[in-house]
Write a protein that holds these residues in place. Structure first.
Motif, mmCIF file in Angstrom:
data_model
loop_
_atom_site.group_PDB
_atom_site.id
_atom_site.type_symbol
_atom_site.label_atom_id
_atom_site.label_comp_id
_atom_site.label_asym_id
_atom_site.label_seq_id
_atom_site.Cartn_x
_atom_site.Cartn_y
_atom_site.Cartn_z
ATOM 1 N N VAL A 255 0.814 -1.222 0.000
ATOM 2 C CA VAL A 255 0.000 0.000 0.000
ATOM 3 C C VAL A 255 0.847 1.272 0.000
ATOM 4 O O VAL A 255 0.327 2.368 -0.179
ATOM 5 C CB VAL A 255 -0.988 0.023 1.192
ATOM 6 N N ALA A 256 2.137 1.126 0.245
ATOM 7 C CA ALA A 256 3.081 2.250 0.229
ATOM 8 C C ALA A 256 4.465 1.616 0.101
ATOM 9 O O ALA A 256 4.609 0.415 0.352
ATOM 10 C CB ALA A 256 2.961 3.055 1.520
ATOM 11 N N PRO A 257 5.481 2.392 -0.268
ATOM 12 C CA PRO A 257 6.808 1.784 -0.386
ATOM 13 C C PRO A 257 7.214 1.089 0.925
ATOM 14 O O PRO A 257 7.165 1.683 2.001
ATOM 15 C CB PRO A 257 7.712 2.987 -0.698
ATOM 16 N N GLY A 258 7.536 -0.195 0.826
ATOM 17 C CA GLY A 258 7.983 -0.939 2.002
ATOM 18 C C GLY A 258 6.896 -1.317 2.989
ATOM 19 O O GLY A 258 7.190 -1.786 4.088
ATOM 20 N N LYS A 259 5.633 -1.140 2.614
ATOM 21 C CA LYS A 259 4.540 -1.398 3.568
ATOM 22 C C LYS A 259 3.506 -2.361 2.998
ATOM 23 O O LYS A 259 3.000 -2.163 1.890
ATOM 24 C CB LYS A 259 3.787 -0.087 3.893
ATOM 25 N N LEU A 260 3.177 -3.377 3.809
ATOM 26 C CA LEU A 260 2.111 -4.321 3.454
ATOM 27 C C LEU A 260 0.926 -4.105 4.393
ATOM 28 O O LEU A 260 1.117 -3.831 5.585
ATOM 29 C CB LEU A 260 2.602 -5.762 3.622
ATOM 30 N N LEU A 261 -0.271 -4.261 3.849
ATOM 31 C CA LEU A 261 -1.496 -4.160 4.654
ATOM 32 C C LEU A 261 -2.351 -5.390 4.367
ATOM 33 O O LEU A 261 -2.413 -5.856 3.220
ATOM 34 C CB LEU A 261 -2.259 -2.881 4.278
ATOM 35 N N LEU B 96 5.680 -5.348 -7.852
ATOM 36 C CA LEU B 96 5.129 -6.124 -6.744
ATOM 37 C C LEU B 96 3.870 -5.439 -6.222
ATOM 38 O O LEU B 96 3.915 -4.259 -5.863
ATOM 39 C CB LEU B 96 6.168 -6.215 -5.616
ATOM 40 N N ILE B 97 2.738 -6.150 -6.214
ATOM 41 C CA ILE B 97 1.498 -5.528 -5.719
ATOM 42 C C ILE B 97 1.010 -6.167 -4.423
ATOM 43 O O ILE B 97 0.180 -5.601 -3.715
ATOM 44 C CB ILE B 97 0.363 -5.567 -6.772
#
Ligand code: SME
Length: 156
Positions: A54-60, A123-124
């Motif tokens: 959802v943002a660079p370096g961040k998974l939700l 990468l999504i």
């Protein structure tokens, strides 16, 4: 599960997923459908779902089936973070031996995390599957799960 039986179940679930995804382009709907069909096809899958970038370096947390999953994971944490930052599938036969493993479900013993790319090779998301058995995942799971996530490549 024996390798041959695994192959059979993956072939069947891939057909089910393709049929269910026919004509649908909404990414969340597709992820929810894949997570549901996979989770209920294998009795050794205890948690099956997606974490979205959802943002660079961040998974939700995304669509999933199983016990409560933690919401946020950064790329420097856990198996999911490692698979996301390396952009490669990681199989962990014993999560207790993986430094930095995030314990969402204390019963989880092994896992596989597969990166998900769009058609620009960005990468999504990652697909995370956990098991309450040790050493539950192998090259058969890797090959089929990597193929299944390609079904999301050209979706929105
Ligand atoms: N397995 C993960 C954490 C997420 S949950 O298991 C749902 C990890 O260490 O990356």
């Amino acid at each position: 599960m024996e390798k041959e039986r695994k192959e059979e179940v993956y072939q069947r679930v891939k057909d089910q997923i393709k049929a269910a995804l026919e004509g649908e382009t909404d990414l969340i709907a597709l992820m929810a459908t894949i997570a549901c069909l996979l989770h209920h096809s294998f009795d050794y899958f205890s948690w099956t779902g997606f974490y979205r970038v959802v943002a660079p370096g961040k998974l939700l947390i995304g669509p999933y089936q199983g016990t409560l999953g933690c919401l946020h994971i950064s790329f420097d944490r856990g198996v999911c973070g490692a698979a996301a930052s390396k952009e490669e599938t990681i199989i962990v036969p014993d999560v207790h031996q993986f430094s930095g493993h995030i314990t969402c479900d204390p019963n989880s013993k092994s896992e596989i995390v597969v990166p998900v790319f769009n058609n620009r090779d960005e990468l999504i998301a990652v697909l995370d599957v956990d098991s309450t058995e040790y050493d539950a995942f192998d090259e058969v799971d890797k090959r089929h799960l990597e193929e299944i996530v390609t079904f999301l490549r050209d979706k929105k």
